[in-house]
Design a protein around this motif. Structure first.
Motif, PDB file in Angstrom:
ATOM      1  N   ARG A 180       0.917  -1.238  -0.415  1.00 33.27           N
ATOM      2  CA  ARG A 180       0.030  -0.261  -0.011  1.00 33.27           C
ATOM      3  C   ARG A 180       0.901   1.614  -0.157  1.00 33.27           C
ATOM      4  NH1 ARG A 180      -5.593  -1.519   1.077  1.00 33.27           N
ATOM      5  NH2 ARG A 180      -5.510   1.466   1.856  1.00 33.27           N
ATOM      6  N   ALA A 181       2.419   1.657   1.160  1.00 34.84           N
ATOM      7  CA  ALA A 181       3.141   2.495   0.432  1.00 34.84           C
ATOM      8  C   ALA A 181       3.351   2.564  -0.573  1.00 34.84           C
ATOM      9  CB  ALA A 181       3.967   2.520   1.193  1.00 34.84           C
ATOM     10  N   ILE A 182       3.977   1.344  -1.120  1.00 39.80           N
ATOM     11  CA  ILE A 182       4.352   1.800  -2.532  1.00 39.80           C
ATOM     12  C   ILE A 182       3.180   2.159  -3.801  1.00 39.80           C
ATOM     13  CG2 ILE A 182       4.976   0.777  -4.483  1.00 39.80           C
ATOM     14  CD1 ILE A 182       6.359  -1.420  -3.020  1.00 39.80           C
ATOM     15  N   VAL A 183       2.029   1.842  -3.673  1.00 40.58           N
ATOM     16  CA  VAL A 183       0.950   2.343  -4.666  1.00 40.58           C
ATOM     17  C   VAL A 183       0.851   3.444  -4.182  1.00 40.58           C
ATOM     18  CG1 VAL A 183      -1.115   1.833  -4.770  1.00 40.58           C
ATOM     19  CG2 VAL A 183       0.398  -0.650  -4.753  1.00 40.58           C
ATOM     20  N   GLU A 184       0.794   4.147  -2.306  1.00 42.34           N
ATOM     21  CA  GLU A 184      -0.056   5.299  -2.318  1.00 42.34           C
ATOM     22  C   GLU A 184       1.121   6.726  -3.448  1.00 42.34           C
ATOM     23  OE1 GLU A 184      -0.251   5.176   1.924  1.00 42.34           O
ATOM     24  OE2 GLU A 184      -2.066   4.046   1.503  1.00 42.34           O
ATOM     25  N   GLN A 185       2.596   6.031  -2.840  1.00 40.88           N
ATOM     26  CA  GLN A 185       3.955   7.799  -3.384  1.00 40.88           C
ATOM     27  C   GLN A 185       3.805   6.981  -4.947  1.00 40.88           C
ATOM     28  OE1 GLN A 185       5.586   8.778  -0.876  1.00 40.88           O
ATOM     29  NE2 GLN A 185       6.853   9.280  -3.220  1.00 40.88           N
ATOM     30  N   MET A 186       3.211   6.001  -5.694  1.00 41.93           N
ATOM     31  CA  MET A 186       3.242   5.933  -7.276  1.00 41.93           C
ATOM     32  C   MET A 186       2.584   7.288  -7.662  1.00 41.93           C
ATOM     33  SD  MET A 186       4.024   1.907  -7.544  1.00 41.93           S
ATOM     34  CE  MET A 186       3.110   2.119 -10.007  1.00 41.93           C
ATOM     35  N   ARG A 187       1.029   6.656  -6.823  1.00 44.44           N
ATOM     36  CA  ARG A 187      -0.100   7.137  -7.305  1.00 44.44           C
ATOM     37  C   ARG A 187      -0.057   8.733  -7.168  1.00 44.44           C
ATOM     38  NH1 ARG A 187      -5.847   7.785  -3.853  1.00 44.44           N
ATOM     39  NH2 ARG A 187      -4.656   7.282  -2.289  1.00 44.44           N
ATOM     40  N   LEU A 188       1.167   9.551  -6.184  1.00 40.70           N
ATOM     41  CA  LEU A 188       0.958  10.736  -5.489  1.00 40.70           C
ATOM     42  C   LEU A 188       1.825  10.849  -6.789  1.00 40.70           C
ATOM     43  CD1 LEU A 188       1.469  13.434  -3.365  1.00 40.70           C
ATOM     44  CD2 LEU A 188       3.401  12.161  -3.090  1.00 40.70           C
ATOM     45  N   GLU A 189       3.070  10.664  -6.794  1.00 39.25           N
ATOM     46  CA  GLU A 189       3.859  11.219  -8.677  1.00 39.25           C
ATOM     47  C   GLU A 189       3.296  10.907  -9.596  1.00 39.25           C
ATOM     48  OE1 GLU A 189       7.948   9.432  -7.823  1.00 39.25           O
ATOM     49  OE2 GLU A 189       7.793   9.519  -5.769  1.00 39.25           O
ATOM     50  N   GLU A 190       2.076  10.532 -10.151  1.00 40.24           N
ATOM     51  CA  GLU A 190       1.485   9.768 -11.281  1.00 40.24           C
ATOM     52  C   GLU A 190       1.024  10.875 -11.390  1.00 40.24           C
ATOM     53  OE1 GLU A 190       3.416   7.480 -13.258  1.00 40.24           O
ATOM     54  OE2 GLU A 190       3.801   5.977 -12.571  1.00 40.24           O
ATOM     55  N   ASP A 191      -0.136  11.477 -10.421  1.00 37.84           N
ATOM     56  CA  ASP A 191      -0.353  12.966 -10.065  1.00 37.84           C
ATOM     57  C   ASP A 191       0.121  13.463 -10.989  1.00 37.84           C
ATOM     58  OD1 ASP A 191      -3.160  14.225  -9.974  1.00 37.84           O
ATOM     59  OD2 ASP A 191      -1.821  14.952  -8.404  1.00 37.84           O
ATOM     60  N   GLY A 192       1.298  14.451 -10.655  1.00 31.97           N
ATOM     61  CA  GLY A 192       2.531  15.273 -10.211  1.00 31.97           C
ATOM     62  C   GLY A 192       2.849  15.486 -12.155  1.00 31.97           C
ATOM     63  N   HIS A 193       2.727  13.483 -12.530  1.00 29.92           N
ATOM     64  CA  HIS A 193       2.993  13.768 -13.759  1.00 29.92           C
ATOM     65  C   HIS A 193       1.901  14.750 -14.358  1.00 29.92           C
ATOM     66  CE1 HIS A 193       5.928  10.263 -12.612  1.00 29.92           C
ATOM     67  NE2 HIS A 193       6.828  11.897 -12.008  1.00 29.92           N
ATOM     68  N   ALA A 194       1.111  13.482 -14.289  1.00 28.66           N
ATOM     69  CA  ALA A 194       0.694  14.926 -14.941  1.00 28.66           C
ATOM     70  C   ALA A 194      -0.189  15.942 -15.293  1.00 28.66           C
ATOM     71  CB  ALA A 194      -1.215  13.785 -14.946  1.00 28.66           C
ATOM     72  N   SER A 195      -0.310  16.471 -14.056  1.00 26.21           N
ATOM     73  CA  SER A 195       0.326  18.137 -13.592  1.00 26.21           C
ATOM     74  C   SER A 195       1.354  18.477 -14.310  1.00 26.21           C
ATOM     75  CB  SER A 195       0.004  18.512 -12.176  1.00 26.21           C
ATOM     76  OG  SER A 195      -1.028  17.753 -11.242  1.00 26.21           O
ATOM     77  N   SER A 196       2.348  17.967 -14.235  1.00 31.56           N
ATOM     78  CA  SER A 196       3.560  19.126 -15.389  1.00 31.56           C
ATOM     79  C   SER A 196       3.463  18.957 -16.532  1.00 31.56           C
ATOM     80  CB  SER A 196       4.516  18.063 -14.573  1.00 31.56           C
ATOM     81  OG  SER A 196       4.791  18.074 -13.589  1.00 31.56           O
ATOM     82  N   ALA A 197       2.225  17.615 -17.001  1.00 30.74           N
ATOM     83  CA  ALA A 197       1.836  17.589 -18.899  1.00 30.74           C
ATOM     84  C   ALA A 197       1.596  18.707 -18.906  1.00 30.74           C
ATOM     85  CB  ALA A 197       2.004  16.454 -18.954  1.00 30.74           C
ATOM     86  N   THR A 198      -0.118  18.772 -18.437  1.00 26.78           N
ATOM     87  CA  THR A 198      -1.088  19.729 -18.465  1.00 26.78           C
ATOM     88  C   THR A 198      -0.326  20.870 -18.545  1.00 26.78           C
ATOM     89  OG1 THR A 198      -2.858  18.055 -17.486  1.00 26.78           O
ATOM     90  CG2 THR A 198      -3.297  20.895 -18.448  1.00 26.78           C
ATOM     91  N   ALA A 199       0.276  21.323 -17.295  1.00 23.67           N
ATOM     92  CA  ALA A 199       0.717  22.608 -17.126  1.00 23.67           C
ATOM     93  C   ALA A 199       2.325  23.523 -18.291  1.00 23.67           C
ATOM     94  CB  ALA A 199       2.118  23.134 -16.024  1.00 23.67           C
TER      95      ALA A 199
END
Length: 214
Positions: free
Chosen positions: A167-186
């Motif tokens: 769960r800790a791995i998946v939670e960290q992955m989710r946080l960073e994937e969301d950041g990648h999406a936001s960076s691409a949009t920006a």
């Protein structure tokens, strides 16, 4: 050599090596330790351990696909700044790849035997997106990451509650994937048409549905 301008052939050779490392080696990440490292191994029964391993195998294959997308887009873009952005995101994705593989080993399971197939498919899709231009490439990247965030959220609901390392791995992955999406949009990502988004979801279902078992 610092400042060298690499040709398309140079980039293709470099990305081919990266692909081999992604599938059969240990690709270079940022060097961060897994979020699971400091957590005790939980007591899981056979069914819980099998379920957790299957979900982490799906996540591992998803990171294989992400690497293929980044590598293809790095080859096709003519924008050095975008190429650097892709390289930074790919390094974080390589961390995810290593974390998932380490977790699979701890769960007594294996990575998907279909990884090479999905890698090749994702590489082709990434090349098509990159050839369409940087805005569309970024749009495809943003949409992919948004769908991954949704996918990881569902996995958090399905993983055994006591399996805190996974769960800790998946939670960290989710946080960073969301950041990648936001960076691409920006960075100016184009909005992907709805039929393409639906096709992407169908492709993702094919990947998750098969690698869960194989």
């Amino acid at each position: 050599m610092v400042g060298r301008r690499y040709s398309l052939v140079d980039r293709v050779i470099a990305q081919f090596d990266a692909g081999v490392q992604t599938l059969y080696g240990r690709p270079r990440g940022t060097g961060r330790p897994s979020p699971a490292n400091e957590l005790p191994e939980p007591e899981l029964d056979r069914q819980e351990r099998r379920k957790a391993a299957r979900l982490m195998r799906v996540n591992h294959c998803g990171e294989i696909c992400a690497q293929a997308l980044y590598q293809a887009q790095a080859i096709t873009t003519r924008n050095p700044a975008l190429r650097q952005t892709l390289a930074r995101a790919a390094a974080e994705e390589n961390d995810h790849l290593a974390w998932c593989e380490e977790r699979l080993m701890r769960l007594g399971s294996h990575t998907s035997y279909l990884n090479p197939l999905f890698y090749i498919g994702s590489l082709g899709i990434g090349a098509l997106a990159g050839a369409a231009g940087d805005r569309w490439s970024l749009g495809f990247l943003a949409q992919t990451e948004e769908q991954v965030v949704q996918h990881l959220s569902r996995h958090l609901q399905r993983l055994p509650r006591q399996d805190r390392p996974s769960r800790a791995i998946v939670e960290q992955m989710r946080l960073e994937e969301d950041g990648h999406a936001s960076s691409a949009t920006a960075a100016g990502a184009a909005r992907i048409p709805r039929p393409v988004r639906q096709l992407m979801r169908l492709s993702a279902r094919a990947m998750t549905g098969t690698t869960y078992w194989i």
